[in-house]
Structures are given as C-alpha cells and as structure tokens.
Motif scaffolding. Sequence first.
Motif, PDB file in Angstrom:
ATOM      1  N   MET A  92      20.952 -17.965 -93.484  1.00 55.71           N
ATOM      2  CA  MET A  92      20.164 -16.940 -94.162  1.00 55.71           C
ATOM      3  C   MET A  92      19.922 -15.748 -93.250  1.00 55.71           C
ATOM      4  SD  MET A  92      17.192 -19.097 -96.161  1.00 55.71           S
ATOM      5  CE  MET A  92      17.166 -20.481 -95.022  1.00 55.71           C
ATOM      6  N   ARG A  93      19.871 -14.581 -93.850  1.00 51.22           N
ATOM      7  CA  ARG A  93      19.463 -13.357 -93.165  1.00 51.22           C
ATOM      8  C   ARG A  93      18.220 -12.851 -93.898  1.00 51.22           C
ATOM      9  NH1 ARG A  93      22.953 -11.097 -89.679  1.00 51.22           N
ATOM     10  NH2 ARG A  93      22.151  -9.002 -90.096  1.00 51.22           N
ATOM     11  N   VAL A  94      17.088 -12.829 -93.210  1.00 58.88           N
ATOM     12  CA  VAL A  94      15.771 -12.693 -93.843  1.00 58.88           C
ATOM     13  C   VAL A  94      15.122 -11.358 -93.507  1.00 58.88           C
ATOM     14  CG1 VAL A  94      13.427 -13.643 -93.936  1.00 58.88           C
ATOM     15  CG2 VAL A  94      15.397 -15.189 -93.806  1.00 58.88           C
ATOM     16  N   ILE A  95      14.577 -10.705 -94.533  1.00 63.66           N
ATOM     17  CA  ILE A  95      13.663  -9.572 -94.349  1.00 63.66           C
ATOM     18  C   ILE A  95      12.256 -10.105 -94.570  1.00 63.66           C
ATOM     19  CG2 ILE A  95      13.046  -7.232 -95.055  1.00 63.66           C
ATOM     20  CD1 ILE A  95      15.755  -7.119 -96.522  1.00 63.66           C
ATOM     21  N   LEU A  96      11.356  -9.768 -93.666  1.00 66.55           N
ATOM     22  CA  LEU A  96       9.975 -10.246 -93.760  1.00 66.55           C
ATOM     23  C   LEU A  96       9.009  -9.075 -93.767  1.00 66.55           C
ATOM     24  CD1 LEU A  96       7.751 -12.421 -93.663  1.00 66.55           C
ATOM     25  CD2 LEU A  96       8.067 -12.522 -91.183  1.00 66.55           C
ATOM     26  N   LEU A 143      12.178 -18.114 -87.079  1.00 63.35           N
ATOM     27  CA  LEU A 143      12.799 -18.052 -85.758  1.00 63.35           C
ATOM     28  C   LEU A 143      13.176 -19.435 -85.250  1.00 63.35           C
ATOM     29  CD1 LEU A 143      10.573 -15.327 -84.050  1.00 63.35           C
ATOM     30  CD2 LEU A 143      12.802 -15.043 -85.162  1.00 63.35           C
ATOM     31  N   LEU A 144      12.469 -20.468 -85.712  1.00 60.48           N
ATOM     32  CA  LEU A 144      12.767 -21.834 -85.291  1.00 60.48           C
ATOM     33  C   LEU A 144      13.897 -22.478 -86.093  1.00 60.48           C
ATOM     34  CD1 LEU A 144       9.151 -23.275 -84.829  1.00 60.48           C
ATOM     35  CD2 LEU A 144      10.809 -22.819 -83.017  1.00 60.48           C
ATOM     36  N   ALA A 196      19.342 -14.225 -88.828  1.00 66.47           N
ATOM     37  CA  ALA A 196      18.699 -12.991 -88.382  1.00 66.47           C
ATOM     38  C   ALA A 196      17.439 -12.754 -89.198  1.00 66.47           C
ATOM     39  CB  ALA A 196      19.647 -11.802 -88.524  1.00 66.47           C
ATOM     40  N   VAL A 197      16.449 -12.117 -88.553  1.00 59.16           N
ATOM     41  CA  VAL A 197      15.194 -11.759 -89.222  1.00 59.16           C
ATOM     42  C   VAL A 197      14.910 -10.290 -88.951  1.00 59.16           C
ATOM     43  CG1 VAL A 197      12.727 -12.226 -89.452  1.00 59.16           C
ATOM     44  CG2 VAL A 197      14.284 -14.089 -88.844  1.00 59.16           C
ATOM     45  N   LEU A 198      14.628  -9.559 -90.004  1.00 54.05           N
ATOM     46  CA  LEU A 198      14.193  -8.165 -89.893  1.00 54.05           C
ATOM     47  C   LEU A 198      12.760  -8.082 -90.395  1.00 54.05           C
ATOM     48  CD1 LEU A 198      14.715  -5.076 -89.527  1.00 54.05           C
ATOM     49  CD2 LEU A 198      15.433  -5.062 -91.937  1.00 54.05           C
ATOM     50  N   THR A 199      11.818  -7.719 -89.516  1.00 54.92           N
ATOM     51  CA  THR A 199      10.448  -7.492 -89.967  1.00 54.92           C
ATOM     52  C   THR A 199      10.277  -6.009 -90.271  1.00 54.92           C
ATOM     53  OG1 THR A 199       9.596  -7.170 -87.721  1.00 54.92           O
ATOM     54  CG2 THR A 199       9.551  -9.411 -88.611  1.00 54.92           C
ATOM     55  N   THR A 210       9.135 -11.202 -79.551  1.00 58.16           N
ATOM     56  CA  THR A 210      10.519 -10.919 -79.175  1.00 58.16           C
ATOM     57  C   THR A 210      11.336 -12.193 -79.322  1.00 58.16           C
ATOM     58  OG1 THR A 210      10.030 -11.388 -76.844  1.00 58.16           O
ATOM     59  CG2 THR A 210       9.882  -9.092 -77.559  1.00 58.16           C
ATOM     60  N   HIS A 211      12.551 -12.032 -79.831  1.00 57.53           N
ATOM     61  CA  HIS A 211      13.439 -13.178 -80.041  1.00 57.53           C
ATOM     62  C   HIS A 211      14.845 -12.635 -80.290  1.00 57.53           C
ATOM     63  CE1 HIS A 211      15.181 -16.788 -81.895  1.00 57.53           C
ATOM     64  NE2 HIS A 211      14.182 -17.451 -81.347  1.00 57.53           N
ATOM     65  N   PRO A 212      15.872 -13.340 -79.850  1.00 51.90           N
ATOM     66  CA  PRO A 212      17.239 -12.849 -80.065  1.00 51.90           C
ATOM     67  C   PRO A 212      17.600 -12.630 -81.536  1.00 51.90           C
ATOM     68  CG  PRO A 212      17.231 -14.617 -78.443  1.00 51.90           C
ATOM     69  CD  PRO A 212      15.838 -14.542 -79.000  1.00 51.90           C
ATOM     70  N   LYS A 213      16.974 -13.390 -82.451  1.00 48.00           N
ATOM     71  CA  LYS A 213      17.291 -13.239 -83.875  1.00 48.00           C
ATOM     72  C   LYS A 213      16.495 -12.124 -84.536  1.00 48.00           C
ATOM     73  CE  LYS A 213      16.529 -17.554 -85.293  1.00 48.00           C
ATOM     74  NZ  LYS A 213      16.595 -18.793 -86.140  1.00 48.00           N
ATOM     75  N   LEU A 214      15.509 -11.574 -83.840  1.00 47.01           N
ATOM     76  CA  LEU A 214      14.532 -10.691 -84.472  1.00 47.01           C
ATOM     77  C   LEU A 214      14.819  -9.213 -84.225  1.00 47.01           C
ATOM     78  CD1 LEU A 214      11.818 -10.259 -85.960  1.00 47.01           C
ATOM     79  CD2 LEU A 214      10.678 -10.527 -83.745  1.00 47.01           C
TER      80      LEU A 214
END
Length: 216
Positions: free
Chosen positions: A1-5, A21-22, A28-31, A40-44
């Motif tokens: 999944m690629r998530v927008i939050l 993130l877990l 990937a996560v886009l806030t 901070t996180h590599p996916k964020l």
Amino acid sequence: MRVILFGATGMVGQGVLRECLLDERVEAVLTVGRAPAGTTHPKLTEKVEKDLFALEPITGYDTCFFCLGLSSVGVAAEEYERITYQLTLSVARTLPADTTFVYVSGASTDSTERGRVRWARVKGATENALAKLPLRTFFFRPGYIQPRHGITSKTPLYRTIYRVAAPLYPVLSRLAPRVVTTTEDIGRAMLEVAAHGYERQILENPDINAAAGRAS
C-alpha cells in the motif's frame, strides 16, 4: 500500500501513522497537514500546506486515511461544518477514482442527518456525501479511544482524562468492549480494511476491534 494520511498530528492520526510505518505492507506514507508530524522514517514523506482547501491532485497513492477533525465543543456551527464537511469533501475530490478512503467519524453519527445533535448530523452528512464519490469508502465510528505508545491528545483537558483513565483501560475493555478501543487498534484496523475490505461500509466500535484482531 501507498498511503496518504491527513491529521497525522492528532491523537488518532499519530496512532495510524505509527502502525503504517510498522506495517510491512505499507511501501510509502505521505502525511499532509498544516504542520509536520514530527516523525522521521525512510517510508515517510511530509507535505505541509497552509491551505488544505487549495490542494492540487495527489497521485501515486492508492489509500487515504482521513483522521483530520476537530471537536464541536466551543466551535461555531459554520466553522465546524467547514472543517468537518467541506474540507473532507474537498480533499476527497482531489483523489483518483477507486482510491480507498477511510474516514474517521464517530460513535452515534447520524446517517439520517435529521437528529437533534449538530455534530452527529454533520458527520452523517459527510459520510453520505463521501459514499457518493467514485472512491472505495469506509467509515470508522470509534467510541472511547485510549492512546497507546506515548501518543497524546493536543487538547489539555483530554490529555488529563486519558492519563487518569489509562490504568482503568484494562477494566473498561473487559466491562465495555463494545465501546472502547485504542489508537493502536484503529491504525491496525484501517490497514486491515484497506488491504482486505470489510463486510460493512460503516465500522462501529466492535467492527474496528474485530478488524484489528484480524490483523494480529
């Protein structure tokens, strides 16, 4: 999944971000919000926008978790409707068709839009309008939410209530499992529903806990 939050700085959003993130299923996560999430996180990736009503269409993501909102207490009716209804629909309309859109509503939301409680009518109208969009929509209606893993509410009064209630949560969860949940379970349930769907579009508190259990 690629998530927008949306709403990652709020109590529920913090919990959802942590679980995203877990989770190995999330690539990937886009806030998106008015302030950075402070994580901070590599996916964020973070996108700070002063005016969320002026968002350009966001592509490259298949799931949106919408946790942004405000309490109706002490808020003018017009402002509550502007944020709860108008902003939610404005954001949803920028997303590609078939995006999974999970909206955090609340227990006792009024789907008829005719009840006496203002916030419940507005939440119900928001759910009903979202359901008409070409999105894969699910509506979460949690009851009492206990924050976990150091997550806190931005509202001082709520922070005090949650701190006092924390030692009682194990008792509450045994005595009233249908009306209590946690930030962790909401996040896990959202990911489970986005990945595998759910038999109902509206998830009341027991459904949220059940979906979270499936993710275990």
